[in-house]
Scaffold this motif. Sequence first.
Motif, PDB file in Angstrom:
ATOM      1  N   GLN A   1      16.655  10.231  -9.362  1.00 47.84           N
ATOM      2  CA  GLN A   1      17.034   8.829 -10.000  1.00 47.84           C
ATOM      3  C   GLN A   1      16.240   8.916 -11.608  1.00 47.84           C
ATOM      4  O   GLN A   1      15.967  10.060 -11.971  1.00 47.84           O
ATOM      5  CB  GLN A   1      16.058   7.840  -9.623  1.00 47.84           C
ATOM      6  N   PRO A   2      16.563   7.885 -12.600  1.00 44.74           N
ATOM      7  CA  PRO A   2      15.981   8.395 -14.053  1.00 44.74           C
ATOM      8  C   PRO A   2      14.412   9.070 -13.745  1.00 44.74           C
ATOM      9  O   PRO A   2      13.407   8.106 -13.081  1.00 44.74           O
ATOM     10  CB  PRO A   2      15.764   7.148 -13.946  1.00 44.74           C
ATOM     11  N   LEU A   3      13.694   9.407 -14.739  1.00 40.53           N
ATOM     12  CA  LEU A   3      12.216   9.776 -14.178  1.00 40.53           C
ATOM     13  C   LEU A   3      11.366   8.683 -15.093  1.00 40.53           C
ATOM     14  O   LEU A   3      11.538   7.556 -15.355  1.00 40.53           O
ATOM     15  CB  LEU A   3      11.504  10.706 -15.314  1.00 40.53           C
ATOM     16  N   LYS A   4      10.440   8.632 -13.734  1.00 42.63           N
ATOM     17  CA  LYS A   4       9.356   6.966 -13.707  1.00 42.63           C
ATOM     18  C   LYS A   4       8.052   7.526 -14.462  1.00 42.63           C
ATOM     19  O   LYS A   4       7.415   8.679 -13.667  1.00 42.63           O
ATOM     20  CB  LYS A   4       9.852   6.602 -12.701  1.00 42.63           C
ATOM     21  N   GLY A   5       7.380   6.217 -14.571  1.00 44.63           N
ATOM     22  CA  GLY A   5       5.750   6.310 -14.776  1.00 44.63           C
ATOM     23  C   GLY A   5       5.986   6.816 -17.197  1.00 44.63           C
ATOM     24  O   GLY A   5       6.652   6.587 -17.420  1.00 44.63           O
ATOM     25  N   PRO A   6       4.480   6.607 -17.065  1.00 42.75           N
ATOM     26  CA  PRO A   6       3.408   5.829 -16.306  1.00 42.75           C
ATOM     27  C   PRO A   6       3.006   4.741 -16.068  1.00 42.75           C
ATOM     28  O   PRO A   6       4.038   3.681 -17.126  1.00 42.75           O
ATOM     29  CB  PRO A   6       2.082   6.938 -17.130  1.00 42.75           C
ATOM     30  N   GLY A   7       2.987   4.510 -15.651  1.00 43.44           N
ATOM     31  CA  GLY A   7       2.172   2.967 -14.529  1.00 43.44           C
ATOM     32  C   GLY A   7       2.128   3.707 -13.249  1.00 43.44           C
ATOM     33  O   GLY A   7       2.471   3.823 -12.713  1.00 43.44           O
ATOM     34  N   VAL A   8       3.056   1.221 -12.572  1.00 45.56           N
ATOM     35  CA  VAL A   8       2.861   1.307 -11.678  1.00 45.56           C
ATOM     36  C   VAL A   8       4.329   1.114 -10.995  1.00 45.56           C
ATOM     37  O   VAL A   8       4.868   0.538 -12.223  1.00 45.56           O
ATOM     38  CB  VAL A   8       2.589  -0.489 -11.323  1.00 45.56           C
ATOM     39  N   VAL A   9       4.861   1.927 -10.467  1.00 46.37           N
ATOM     40  CA  VAL A   9       6.252   2.122 -10.103  1.00 46.37           C
ATOM     41  C   VAL A   9       6.734   1.984  -8.618  1.00 46.37           C
ATOM     42  O   VAL A   9       5.317   1.400  -7.767  1.00 46.37           O
ATOM     43  CB  VAL A   9       6.692   3.947  -9.734  1.00 46.37           C
ATOM     44  N   LEU A  10       7.402   1.426  -8.127  1.00 43.76           N
ATOM     45  CA  LEU A  10       8.251   0.744  -7.572  1.00 43.76           C
ATOM     46  C   LEU A  10       9.312   1.690  -6.752  1.00 43.76           C
ATOM     47  O   LEU A  10      10.003   2.566  -6.632  1.00 43.76           O
ATOM     48  CB  LEU A  10       8.666  -0.315  -6.954  1.00 43.76           C
ATOM     49  N   ILE A  11       8.299   2.091  -4.757  1.00 44.70           N
ATOM     50  CA  ILE A  11       8.920   2.655  -4.503  1.00 44.70           C
ATOM     51  C   ILE A  11       9.835   2.190  -3.077  1.00 44.70           C
ATOM     52  O   ILE A  11       9.056   1.462  -1.702  1.00 44.70           O
ATOM     53  CB  ILE A  11       8.400   4.291  -3.712  1.00 44.70           C
ATOM     54  N   LEU A  12      10.708   2.656  -2.452  1.00 50.51           N
ATOM     55  CA  LEU A  12      11.590   1.974  -1.634  1.00 50.51           C
ATOM     56  C   LEU A  12      10.913   2.304  -0.286  1.00 50.51           C
ATOM     57  O   LEU A  12      11.479   3.829  -0.396  1.00 50.51           O
ATOM     58  CB  LEU A  12      13.343   1.047  -1.944  1.00 50.51           C
TER      59      LEU A  12
ATOM     60  N   PHE B   1       0.593  -1.415   0.188  1.00 44.95           N
ATOM     61  CA  PHE B   1      -0.031  -0.190   0.309  1.00 44.95           C
ATOM     62  C   PHE B   1       0.778   1.397   0.189  1.00 44.95           C
ATOM     63  O   PHE B   1       0.858   2.206  -0.333  1.00 44.95           O
ATOM     64  CB  PHE B   1      -0.842   0.364   1.383  1.00 44.95           C
ATOM     65  N   PHE B   2       2.332   1.209   0.740  1.00 48.25           N
ATOM     66  CA  PHE B   2       2.898   1.917   0.226  1.00 48.25           C
ATOM     67  C   PHE B   2       4.309   2.638  -0.300  1.00 48.25           C
ATOM     68  O   PHE B   2       4.509   3.282  -0.812  1.00 48.25           O
ATOM     69  CB  PHE B   2       3.692   1.877   2.229  1.00 48.25           C
ATOM     70  N   CYS B   3       4.268   1.276  -0.975  1.00 44.94           N
ATOM     71  CA  CYS B   3       5.606   1.223  -2.310  1.00 44.94           C
ATOM     72  C   CYS B   3       4.982   1.296  -3.385  1.00 44.94           C
ATOM     73  O   CYS B   3       6.115   1.005  -4.622  1.00 44.94           O
ATOM     74  CB  CYS B   3       6.725  -0.019  -1.503  1.00 44.94           C
ATOM     75  N   ILE B   4       3.893   0.544  -3.885  1.00 41.28           N
ATOM     76  CA  ILE B   4       3.624   0.936  -4.744  1.00 41.28           C
ATOM     77  C   ILE B   4       2.767   1.828  -5.766  1.00 41.28           C
ATOM     78  O   ILE B   4       1.595   2.298  -4.103  1.00 41.28           O
ATOM     79  CB  ILE B   4       2.796  -0.706  -5.425  1.00 41.28           C
ATOM     80  N   LYS B   5       3.302   2.822  -6.434  1.00 45.11           N
ATOM     81  CA  LYS B   5       2.432   3.458  -6.686  1.00 45.11           C
ATOM     82  C   LYS B   5       2.179   3.419  -8.570  1.00 45.11           C
ATOM     83  O   LYS B   5       2.555   3.173  -9.219  1.00 45.11           O
ATOM     84  CB  LYS B   5       3.249   5.038  -7.002  1.00 45.11           C
ATOM     85  N   VAL B   6       1.043   4.023  -8.585  1.00 49.32           N
ATOM     86  CA  VAL B   6       0.229   3.953 -10.080  1.00 49.32           C
ATOM     87  C   VAL B   6      -0.010   5.500  -9.926  1.00 49.32           C
ATOM     88  O   VAL B   6      -0.286   6.422  -9.895  1.00 49.32           O
ATOM     89  CB  VAL B   6      -1.486   3.095  -9.984  1.00 49.32           C
ATOM     90  N   ILE B   7       0.955   5.625 -11.672  1.00 50.34           N
ATOM     91  CA  ILE B   7       0.944   7.067 -12.256  1.00 50.34           C
ATOM     92  C   ILE B   7      -0.114   7.343 -13.294  1.00 50.34           C
ATOM     93  O   ILE B   7      -0.297   5.982 -13.926  1.00 50.34           O
ATOM     94  CB  ILE B   7       2.518   7.452 -12.268  1.00 50.34           C
ATOM     95  N   GLN B   8      -0.351   8.065 -13.856  1.00 49.11           N
ATOM     96  CA  GLN B   8      -1.497   8.048 -14.363  1.00 49.11           C
ATOM     97  C   GLN B   8      -0.291   8.413 -16.097  1.00 49.11           C
ATOM     98  O   GLN B   8       0.161   8.483 -15.865  1.00 49.11           O
ATOM     99  CB  GLN B   8      -2.683   9.203 -14.132  1.00 49.11           C
TER     100      GLN B   8
END
Length: 411
Positions: free
Chosen positions: A104-115, A83-90
């Motif tokens: 870090q390199p730019l992330k998204g869109p889609g599912v992004v993992l945050i440590l 619930f805290f580490c998985i981000k859904v980017i529009q």
Amino acid sequence: MWKSSSVKYSPVPTADSTVAIDFRSPFRYDSAFKYSGGTKGSRPAYLSEHREYNPPFIVHLCTSLVIFLSFLAMILTFPLSGFFCIKVIQQYERIVVFRLGRLQPLKGPGVVLILPCIDRCRRVDMRMKAFNVPPQKILTVDNALISCGANVHFQINDVIGSVTAVQDLNHATRAIGQTALNNLLLTKELHKIKTEKVYLNDILQKELNTSTQEWGVTITRVEISEITVIKEPDPFSAGQAVMSSIQSMFQSPGMSSAQSPPMMSPMATTQTYPMPAIPEKMAEPIKSPVPTMSAGDILSAVKLLLNESLVESIGAVFKFVINGGTTEIYYLDLKNGSGDAGTGDPPGGEPDVVLEMSTGDMQKLFSGELKPFQAYMSGQLVVTGDRGVAMKLEVAMKLEHVIKRLQGSDR
């Protein structure tokens, strides 16, 4: 003794030939310093710092260990950590991640993992946005006072620059928009602001893009809002602006204003005639000048006209510091009872506003020849306190009959 020179010279050929003369110097002027060739409008240097920084081996080891432990903790607590580490980017969003402070390199869109614990992320919306520059009072070149705002549309085209180059993007964009609008209209006449709105929109858009391109922001559209005229331009200033416009029409495109010939009157001729002598009686001014009164006389005349309705409309205590040969202090109480005026500090305590001026400027203010806002903008009036309350004094200053009453009493 002759000293040998280290410079070699080639003889100058006396006949036509293809012999080249060597003008190279034997000395070298290479600098010991090296400079980076940054260009204007380029991205800040710290955005590429991670490519040049080479930390020692112990730092690499500690960093890798911390990342491994964070990843292991996420796996061991996966049902809860998801619930805290998985981000859904529009699709219209991007996310900027700083891992242990490093970009870090730019992330998204889609599912992004945050440590957990080591990643700091920030979402950026790349859709079109708009903000309103609130109406502000502007004094034009021809001394017209207007109230004008603007609507600005912008879009983020560089996500990393919008996060790393400016701390608060929305606040910075609003501030630069308000400043650019004020600086642009300060240099224009009222009739040009009304008739050249489309041209002013383009100029304002280019100026904003020049300032915001380093932030990763593109200004797509600017619309100056409806102009409200608070004070009409002065006739002399307006006439001077019209004459300058007419002179620019007769000026040739390649000729500057300094080189342009002076405009001649239609009645001007090559032959001049002497001016007839003006009789002394006709040369005398018809209107006699207004006699100069002291600040105490002015406030004494105002005191006779104070009433409760004027006190309710203003509701403030004013302190006048009159600068001249000696500094004089007076007060005008438009807050208590039916109002009062006198010499010295206000008896009720601290004043709401302190006004510093000369005796002549005070007479012009109370006779209606000079407005408080004009006096403040020209430096004739120094305000200490709330400027909005100081401008309310204009209600009490519309007393031209006070001057007439004092003139009648002197007779």
